[in-house]
Write an enzyme that holds these catalytic residues in place. Structure first.
Site, PDB file in Angstrom:
ATOM      1  N   CYS A 188       0.503   2.049  -5.887  1.00 22.70           N
ATOM      2  CA  CYS A 188      -0.351   2.738  -6.671  1.00 22.70           C
ATOM      3  C   CYS A 188      -0.098   4.299  -7.005  1.00 22.70           C
ATOM      4  O   CYS A 188       0.880   4.704  -6.218  1.00 22.70           O
ATOM      5  CB  CYS A 188      -1.827   2.730  -6.048  1.00 22.70           C
ATOM      6  SG  CYS A 188      -1.832   3.623  -4.363  1.00 22.70           S
ATOM      7  N   HIS A 233       0.839  -1.227   0.044  1.00 25.39           N
ATOM      8  CA  HIS A 233       0.016  -0.015   0.067  1.00 25.39           C
ATOM      9  C   HIS A 233       0.746   1.310   0.154  1.00 25.39           C
ATOM     10  O   HIS A 233       1.756   1.324   0.725  1.00 25.39           O
ATOM     11  CB  HIS A 233      -1.081  -0.019   1.156  1.00 25.39           C
ATOM     12  CG  HIS A 233      -2.062  -0.829   1.009  1.00 25.39           C
ATOM     13  ND1 HIS A 233      -3.123  -0.501   0.304  1.00 25.39           N
ATOM     14  CD2 HIS A 233      -2.397  -1.880   1.702  1.00 25.39           C
ATOM     15  CE1 HIS A 233      -4.127  -1.372   0.278  1.00 25.39           C
ATOM     16  NE2 HIS A 233      -3.731  -2.236   1.242  1.00 25.39           N
TER      17      HIS A 233
END
Lengths: 64, 279
Positions: free
Chosen positions: B247, B178
């Site tokens: 991301c 993450h």
């Protein structure tokens, strides 16, 4: 809505306040424990992989 | 009377929805981090317990958690690999100590088991099997690496793409994490620069990877970045590579950010932390 709940709680004002507090805490707990964990993957912060969970097993490993 | 009732109900509804949104923001920004940090600490503790006692480590990783290592002082980025891959220097010194570099020599600790590397990758899905250290992210930065990249797995640490090579093996060891929420493990991934160390241990061996590329931005379905020899990485020949994915942009999901590294050195866990962590 809240007035309706208040009127339907039993006891005097103190008891009602206590029950309201407990109700609110229970709702917050349920939100953090069940509702938010369900809703959070719908937001974009979870997409960190490039294959988005393709099934494992396709040959990407190179054995010597 | 009717109108008053409608207005009151509407107001209460607005207040309720507002409160819900605030609570959800608190959950995403704060509570997921608390839960993830707890889970990651737990996973690392479990790993270190297992390594200290279990049969995983032929030589127990005694000095493993101890911060002052018996390792030689290595200048930042000095133990360079042999290959003329971007930024590698040959600086002698402790390079003799860090034997296995890249594809030619198998890791010394795995000398006996190198030919069949299969058992090493046979981790149970969702189970942690390694700890990653990235000095660039801070001295205290240590995250467990778990098998798989599912949503539930990534809540408890970094995820190893199951289809890719195992830690230290030939091929591409790919890890996702993450960037935001759930502990923000890869928040600083864009700060990685060529030459930075990414150190992993599986309890028996320290693997020091060196970053070769600036963060590379790509599309979410670009699985070619996980190839054994990723085309866009600049690598041309088979080797022992590491791929980190997260991301991009920070709070979005329109792209992915990729960093590649190659295995620079290995070191038995019994010999203490590698030089890259002592700096």
């Amino acid at each position: 809505m809240y007035g309706w709940i208040w009127r339907h709680l039993p006891g005097n004002a103190w008891v009602r306040a206590l029950i309201s507090l407990l109700l609110a805490l229970a709702i917050v707990y349920a939100l953090f424990q069940y509702v938010f964990p369900w809703a959070e993957p719908l937001l974009p912060f979870n997409d960190v992989t490039v294959d988005n969970g393709l099934p494992a097993g396709s040959a990407m490993t190179e054995w010597r | 009377m009717g109108l008053r009732r409608v207005v009151r109900t509407l107001s209460e509804l607005c207040l309720t929805i507002g409160t819900l949104i605030v609570l959800f923001v608190v959950y995403v920004l704060y509570w997921t981090g608390v839960r993830a940090d707890d889970a990651m600490r737990e996973e690392i503790g479990r790993l270190q317990d297992r390594w200290a006692s279990g049969p995983v480590a032929p030589v127990p990783a005694a000095g493993e958690p101890a911060p002052p290592p018996a390792s030689p002082p290595a200048g930042p980025g000095s133990p360079g690999g042999d290959r003329a891959q971007g930024g590698d220097r040959a600086q002698g010194g402790d390079r003799a100590r860090s034997e296995a570099r890249d594809q030619d020599a198998p890791p010394p600790a795995a000398a006996g088991e190198a030919p069949p590397p299969a058992p090493r990758t046979a981790h149970r899905p969702g189970a942690s099997f390694a700890v990653m250290y990235v000095p660039r992210f801070g001295t205290g930065w240590a995250k467990p690496v778990l098998q798989g990249t599912g949503t539930d797995v990534l809540k408890r640490g970094l995820g190893h793409y199951e289809r890719t090579a195992g830690l230290g093996e030939r091929g591409n060891f790919a890890v996702a994490g993450h960037r935001r929420t759930h502990g923000d493990p890869f928040k600083d991934l864009p700060a990685l620069r060529p030459g930075d160390a990414v150190v992993l241990t599986d309890g028996t061996t320290w693997f020091t990877y060196r970053v070769d590329t600036h963060p590379y931005r790509t599309l979410p379905d670009d699985t070619a970045v996980l190839d054994p020899v990723p085309a866009r990485s600049g690598y041309r020949e088979p080797g022992r590579y590491l791929t980190l994915t997260t991301c991009d942009p920070e709070w979005g999901h329109s792209h992915r950010l990729i960093v590649w590294a190659h295995l620079d050195a290995t070191r038995p866990a019994a010999q203490g932390r590698p030089g890259a962590l002592s700096g």
